[in-house]
Design a protein around this motif. Sequence first.
Motif, PDB file in Angstrom:
ATOM      1  N   ASP A 103       0.828  -1.209   0.000  1.00  0.00           N
ATOM      2  CA  ASP A 103       0.000   0.000   0.000  1.00  0.00           C
ATOM      3  C   ASP A 103       0.859   1.254   0.000  1.00  0.00           C
ATOM      4  OD1 ASP A 103      -2.190  -1.575  -0.003  1.00  0.00           O
ATOM      5  OD2 ASP A 103      -2.690  -1.302   2.125  1.00  0.00           O
ATOM      6  N   ASP A 104       2.023   1.178   0.638  1.00  0.00           N
ATOM      7  CA  ASP A 104       2.876   2.365   0.756  1.00  0.00           C
ATOM      8  C   ASP A 104       3.727   2.577  -0.488  1.00  0.00           C
ATOM      9  OD1 ASP A 104       1.971   2.476   3.436  1.00  0.00           O
ATOM     10  OD2 ASP A 104       3.481   0.974   3.972  1.00  0.00           O
ATOM     11  N   LEU A 105       4.125   1.492  -1.148  1.00  0.00           N
ATOM     12  CA  LEU A 105       5.115   1.615  -2.218  1.00  0.00           C
ATOM     13  C   LEU A 105       4.602   1.175  -3.586  1.00  0.00           C
ATOM     14  CD1 LEU A 105       8.216   0.285  -0.239  1.00  0.00           C
ATOM     15  CD2 LEU A 105       7.672   2.654  -0.804  1.00  0.00           C
ATOM     16  N   GLY A 106       3.354   0.647  -3.608  1.00  0.00           N
ATOM     17  CA  GLY A 106       2.832   0.130  -4.880  1.00  0.00           C
ATOM     18  C   GLY A 106       2.674   1.211  -5.944  1.00  0.00           C
ATOM     19  N   GLY A 107       2.535   2.473  -5.503  1.00  0.00           N
ATOM     20  CA  GLY A 107       2.384   3.548  -6.477  1.00  0.00           C
ATOM     21  C   GLY A 107       3.641   4.361  -6.638  1.00  0.00           C
ATOM     22  N   SER A 108       4.745   3.850  -6.178  1.00  0.00           N
ATOM     23  CA  SER A 108       5.986   4.614  -6.148  1.00  0.00           C
ATOM     24  C   SER A 108       6.509   4.893  -7.548  1.00  0.00           C
ATOM     25  CB  SER A 108       7.034   3.844  -5.351  1.00  0.00           C
ATOM     26  OG  SER A 108       8.275   4.506  -5.432  1.00  0.00           O
ATOM     27  N   GLU A 109       7.229   5.985  -7.667  1.00  0.00           N
ATOM     28  CA  GLU A 109       7.941   6.292  -8.910  1.00  0.00           C
ATOM     29  C   GLU A 109       9.005   5.236  -9.189  1.00  0.00           C
ATOM     30  OE1 GLU A 109       7.741   9.233 -11.094  1.00  0.00           O
ATOM     31  OE2 GLU A 109       5.766   9.018 -10.142  1.00  0.00           O
ATOM     32  N   PHE A 110       9.506   4.651  -8.114  1.00  0.00           N
ATOM     33  CA  PHE A 110      10.576   3.665  -8.244  1.00  0.00           C
ATOM     34  C   PHE A 110       9.988   2.400  -8.881  1.00  0.00           C
ATOM     35  CE2 PHE A 110      13.813   0.852  -5.866  1.00  0.00           C
ATOM     36  CZ  PHE A 110      14.713   0.958  -6.902  1.00  0.00           C
ATOM     37  N   ARG A 111      10.452   2.098 -10.072  1.00  0.00           N
ATOM     38  CA  ARG A 111       9.786   1.114 -10.916  1.00  0.00           C
ATOM     39  C   ARG A 111       9.745  -0.288 -10.307  1.00  0.00           C
ATOM     40  NH1 ARG A 111      11.851  -1.075 -15.355  1.00  0.00           N
ATOM     41  NH2 ARG A 111      10.163  -2.446 -15.956  1.00  0.00           N
ATOM     42  N   ILE A 112      10.826  -0.666  -9.627  1.00  0.00           N
ATOM     43  CA  ILE A 112      10.889  -2.030  -9.090  1.00  0.00           C
ATOM     44  C   ILE A 112       9.687  -2.313  -8.194  1.00  0.00           C
ATOM     45  CG2 ILE A 112      12.170  -3.537  -7.528  1.00  0.00           C
ATOM     46  CD1 ILE A 112      14.735  -2.402  -8.639  1.00  0.00           C
ATOM     47  N   PHE A 113       9.325  -1.304  -7.364  1.00  0.00           N
ATOM     48  CA  PHE A 113       8.213  -1.500  -6.439  1.00  0.00           C
ATOM     49  C   PHE A 113       6.887  -1.462  -7.180  1.00  0.00           C
ATOM     50  CE2 PHE A 113      11.025   0.534  -2.955  1.00  0.00           C
ATOM     51  CZ  PHE A 113      11.660  -0.683  -2.759  1.00  0.00           C
ATOM     52  N   ARG A 159       3.808  -8.396  -4.429  1.00  0.00           N
ATOM     53  CA  ARG A 159       3.743  -7.485  -3.292  1.00  0.00           C
ATOM     54  C   ARG A 159       5.134  -6.941  -3.000  1.00  0.00           C
ATOM     55  NH1 ARG A 159       0.912  -9.624   1.912  1.00  0.00           N
ATOM     56  NH2 ARG A 159       2.010 -11.609   1.594  1.00  0.00           N
ATOM     57  N   VAL A 160       5.152  -5.826  -2.251  1.00  0.00           N
ATOM     58  CA  VAL A 160       6.403  -5.325  -1.707  1.00  0.00           C
ATOM     59  C   VAL A 160       6.363  -5.602  -0.218  1.00  0.00           C
ATOM     60  CG1 VAL A 160       7.929  -3.357  -1.431  1.00  0.00           C
ATOM     61  CG2 VAL A 160       6.424  -3.492  -3.424  1.00  0.00           C
ATOM     62  N   ARG A 161       7.338  -6.337   0.286  1.00  0.00           N
ATOM     63  CA  ARG A 161       7.361  -6.692   1.709  1.00  0.00           C
ATOM     64  C   ARG A 161       8.735  -6.389   2.281  1.00  0.00           C
ATOM     65  NH1 ARG A 161       5.825 -12.762   1.744  1.00  0.00           N
ATOM     66  NH2 ARG A 161       5.201 -12.456   3.912  1.00  0.00           N
ATOM     67  N   ASP A 172      15.821   6.111  13.454  1.00  0.00           N
ATOM     68  CA  ASP A 172      17.212   6.341  13.048  1.00  0.00           C
ATOM     69  C   ASP A 172      18.130   5.238  13.578  1.00  0.00           C
ATOM     70  OD1 ASP A 172      16.377   8.552  11.786  1.00  0.00           O
ATOM     71  OD2 ASP A 172      17.464  10.009  13.037  1.00  0.00           O
ATOM     72  N   GLY A 173      19.055   4.839  12.722  1.00  0.00           N
ATOM     73  CA  GLY A 173      19.983   3.773  13.114  1.00  0.00           C
ATOM     74  C   GLY A 173      19.565   2.402  12.618  1.00  0.00           C
ATOM     75  N   ASP A 174      18.286   2.319  12.153  1.00  0.00           N
ATOM     76  CA  ASP A 174      17.804   1.023  11.655  1.00  0.00           C
ATOM     77  C   ASP A 174      18.099   0.897  10.163  1.00  0.00           C
ATOM     78  OD1 ASP A 174      16.841   0.873  14.185  1.00  0.00           O
ATOM     79  OD2 ASP A 174      14.713   1.076  13.641  1.00  0.00           O
ATOM     80  N   VAL A 175      18.017  -0.345   9.700  1.00  0.00           N
ATOM     81  CA  VAL A 175      18.095  -0.592   8.267  1.00  0.00           C
ATOM     82  C   VAL A 175      16.791  -1.238   7.839  1.00  0.00           C
ATOM     83  CG1 VAL A 175      19.056  -2.269   6.623  1.00  0.00           C
ATOM     84  CG2 VAL A 175      20.565  -0.667   7.789  1.00  0.00           C
ATOM     85  N   LEU A 176      16.266  -0.804   6.670  1.00  0.00           N
ATOM     86  CA  LEU A 176      15.086  -1.443   6.108  1.00  0.00           C
ATOM     87  C   LEU A 176      15.531  -2.341   4.964  1.00  0.00           C
ATOM     88  CD1 LEU A 176      12.736   1.688   5.853  1.00  0.00           C
ATOM     89  CD2 LEU A 176      13.244   0.241   7.839  1.00  0.00           C
ATOM     90  N   VAL A 177      15.042  -3.582   4.986  1.00  0.00           N
ATOM     91  CA  VAL A 177      15.327  -4.492   3.881  1.00  0.00           C
ATOM     92  C   VAL A 177      14.008  -4.837   3.217  1.00  0.00           C
ATOM     93  CG1 VAL A 177      16.347  -6.674   3.171  1.00  0.00           C
ATOM     94  CG2 VAL A 177      17.299  -5.415   5.127  1.00  0.00           C
ATOM     95  N   VAL A 178      13.955  -4.665   1.890  1.00  0.00           N
ATOM     96  CA  VAL A 178      12.702  -4.799   1.159  1.00  0.00           C
ATOM     97  C   VAL A 178      12.902  -5.731  -0.031  1.00  0.00           C
ATOM     98  CG1 VAL A 178      11.026  -3.526  -0.236  1.00  0.00           C
ATOM     99  CG2 VAL A 178      11.896  -2.513   1.883  1.00  0.00           C
ATOM    100  N   VAL A 179      11.901  -6.591  -0.242  1.00  0.00           N
ATOM    101  CA  VAL A 179      11.926  -7.475  -1.400  1.00  0.00           C
ATOM    102  C   VAL A 179      10.587  -7.349  -2.110  1.00  0.00           C
ATOM    103  CG1 VAL A 179      12.216  -9.853  -2.224  1.00  0.00           C
ATOM    104  CG2 VAL A 179      13.462  -9.073  -0.190  1.00  0.00           C
TER     105      VAL A 179
END
Length: 582
Positions: free
Chosen positions: A301-311, A320-322, A386-393
Motif C-alpha cells: 500500500d505504501d510503495l505500490g504507487g511509487s515512482e521507483f519502478r521495481i516496487f 507485493r512489496v514486503r 534512526d539507526g535502523d536498516v530497512l530491507v525490502v523485497v
Amino acid sequence: MAGGLRTEHVGATVRLAGWVHRRRDLGGLVFIDLRDRQGVVQVSCDPETLSEEAMERARRLGAETVIAVEGVVAARPPDAVNPEMPTGEVEVKAAEVVALAPSETPPILVAYGADEELAAEELRLRYRYLDLRRQELQRNFQLRHRVFQTIRRTLDELEFVEVETPMLTRPTPEGARDYLVPSRVNPREFYALPQSPQLYKQILMVSGFDRYFQIARCFRDEDLRADRQPEFTQLDLEMSFVKEEDVWAVLETVMATVWQQVAGRPVETPFLRMTHREALESYGTDKPDLRIPWRVHDLSDDLGGSEFRIFRSAVEEGGRVRGICVPGGSELSRKALDELDGLARGVGAAGALWTRLAEGGAQGGFGPKISAEELTAVSERLGASDGDVLVVVAGPDRVTSPALDVVRRHLGRTLDAVEPGDRFLWVTEFPLFEPDPDTGEPVPSHHPFTGFDPGDLDLLENDPLAVRSRAYDLVYNGSELGSGSIRINDPELQRQVLEVLGIGAEEAQRRFGFLLEAFRYGAPPHGGFAVGLDRMVMHLAGGSSLREVIAFPKTTAARALMEGAPSPVDDDELEDLGIKLV
RNA sequence: GGGGCUGUAGCUCAGUUGGUUAGAGUGCCGGUCUGUCACACCGGAGGCCGCGGGUUCGAGUCCCGUCAGCCCCGCCA
C-alpha cells in the motif's frame, strides 16, 4: 567410579577399572589419568606404596590400555590441586596396577588437549568406538538415554501403550524413496522398511488402543544433510477421540517434562500457536525462529504507487512489496548489506533492497529513490527509527517469503539479535494440498489421510488448494521437530480426498486398501504426531549434526565407514533371492 | 542430479613464481627426571603429497578425470 571420586571419598579403599586416558612419567613418580564412564581421576604411582614390578608396569602403560587399580583415595597436596578437573582435589594412591587389556597406539586421539583439533570426521567414523569414548559423545548418549526414559515414563503416566509395528512392511509409492528388502520365499516380491508407522498406528486406533506410542526407527532413501540421516528415530503417537488441543497438550507435557527433567530448563505451556498463513505472512517461513523478534510487513500500500519502478511494477504484476526493519542495522557495512542481495537471489528472488535510516531520512540503497511521504509511511508501518536498516523485497509471495526469511535469519545471527531461550511454536492449519511443482496438480502437503476443516468441505471440489487441513507442526527455535494431524475417519470423505489426488477406487484399494477396509469397521476419530527424536536430542545437546547424537551414523553418501555398509553380496545369495545384477 | 570446500608423516597442519634433500607441532621408539596434570628436557625413526592420466627438461604445486569426507540446492507425502 573413577570419574565420580570427590573429597568425601578421601580415605576410602577403592578398586577401579577403566582406560589409560593419559600418563605422565616423572621418572620416580608416575601419574595415570584413569578414565571411565563418569570421567577421569588421577592415579599416583609411588615406589613407596607400589611394588617395583607394578611401578615398571605403570611406566609401560600406553594410551587406551584397559587397567585395574587398587588404592586409597587421598586429598592432593594443596599445591597439586587441579581446579580444572571435577576430581582435581583428590587422587588415588595406587597399591596395585594391572593391565587387563592392551591397546595398540590409537589412530585417533581420545584425550584431546585444550586446543588440539579433532581428527577428520572420516577417521572418527572409521574408528567410531574410539571417538565414542570422548567425553562430549559420552555425554550426548547419556543425555539421549535420559530423554528416551523421560518420554517413556511421561507417556506411561498419561496411560499411553507402547506397541511395536513391523519393520518389514509394504512399499509405499508416495513420499520418500523406500529401502527395499527382497523376499526369498516370495520371489520377485519386496518388503519396504517403514518410512514411518503411519498406517499401522491408524489401524491400532481402529483396534481400540486409544493412546498408542512407539519410539520407532524410520527409513528414507533420500539424500543426506547434517540434520538428515537415512535411518532415524521418531517418537510416534496416536490418540482416539481427540481434537487438536488434546494432541498438543500431550506433546506440551512431554516436551516440557523433558526440557525440565533432562536439561533443567523450565518451558512455559501451552506453546504459542500460529496459523500457517500467519507464519508465512509475518516470518516468510512455516518454521519461524521466534528468538529473532523482527517481523515481515506488507508495504504494497505504501510503495505500490511509487515512482521507483521495481516496487510499482511488482505490485502491478500481482506481487507485493514486503520488508523488515532491522534495528541497529546501520552499523552494517555497505558490503554486508550488499551481500543480502545475493542471499535473496539464492532463493529465487530478483534481489533484496536496503536503506539506512539516519537523521530523519534514508541514506544509501533504495532510500533516495522513493518520496519522503513514502519513506514516512514505510517507516511508520515498520516502526523504524534512526539507526535502523530497512530491507525490502518485491515480487510474488513465493519469492519474497523465502528471501525475507533468509535475510532475517542471516542478519539475526550477524547482529547477534537471536535472543537466548527455548521458543516452541505450533504452526497450524497447513493447506491440505499443495501444487505439484511440475504439473500443478494437488498433492498432499502432509499425507493423504489428513483431516481438514469441515467448513472448507465445499472447497474440496472447486478450489482444493485453499482447503485448510487439520495438520500442525511443532517448531523449536526455527527447527521443525515434528508434525501431525487429526486424520480422516469417514470413508466417504477419504474417498473424496483421494479423488482430488487423482487416486481412483481401484488404485486406492491396491495401495492402502487394508487401511480403508479397516475404516469400514468402526474407526474412531483420531489424530497424532511424530517427533524427530535425533533432532530433538541434537538441540538439547547443543550440537549441529545428527552424527553427534546417533551412535553409528552414516556419511553424506549413506555409507557406514566402520563396518563398511553397504557392500556387494555373493552371487549365491542373490540367486537365492531371484535377483540378477545389471 | 547440481554447486562449493577439503585430501601432504599415525594425528593436526605449513609448503613461496613449477626447481634439485617435502617441513613443524603432536603422537610413536630410546634416554634423563619424585608432584605432574597437553609434565619437562635430550636423541631417533617415520612420506604412494588420495588415485589415474596429461602439460613440462622438471609437478605436492598447473590441466583433465576419478574416489572419499564435509556443507548447500534439488529431493525428503
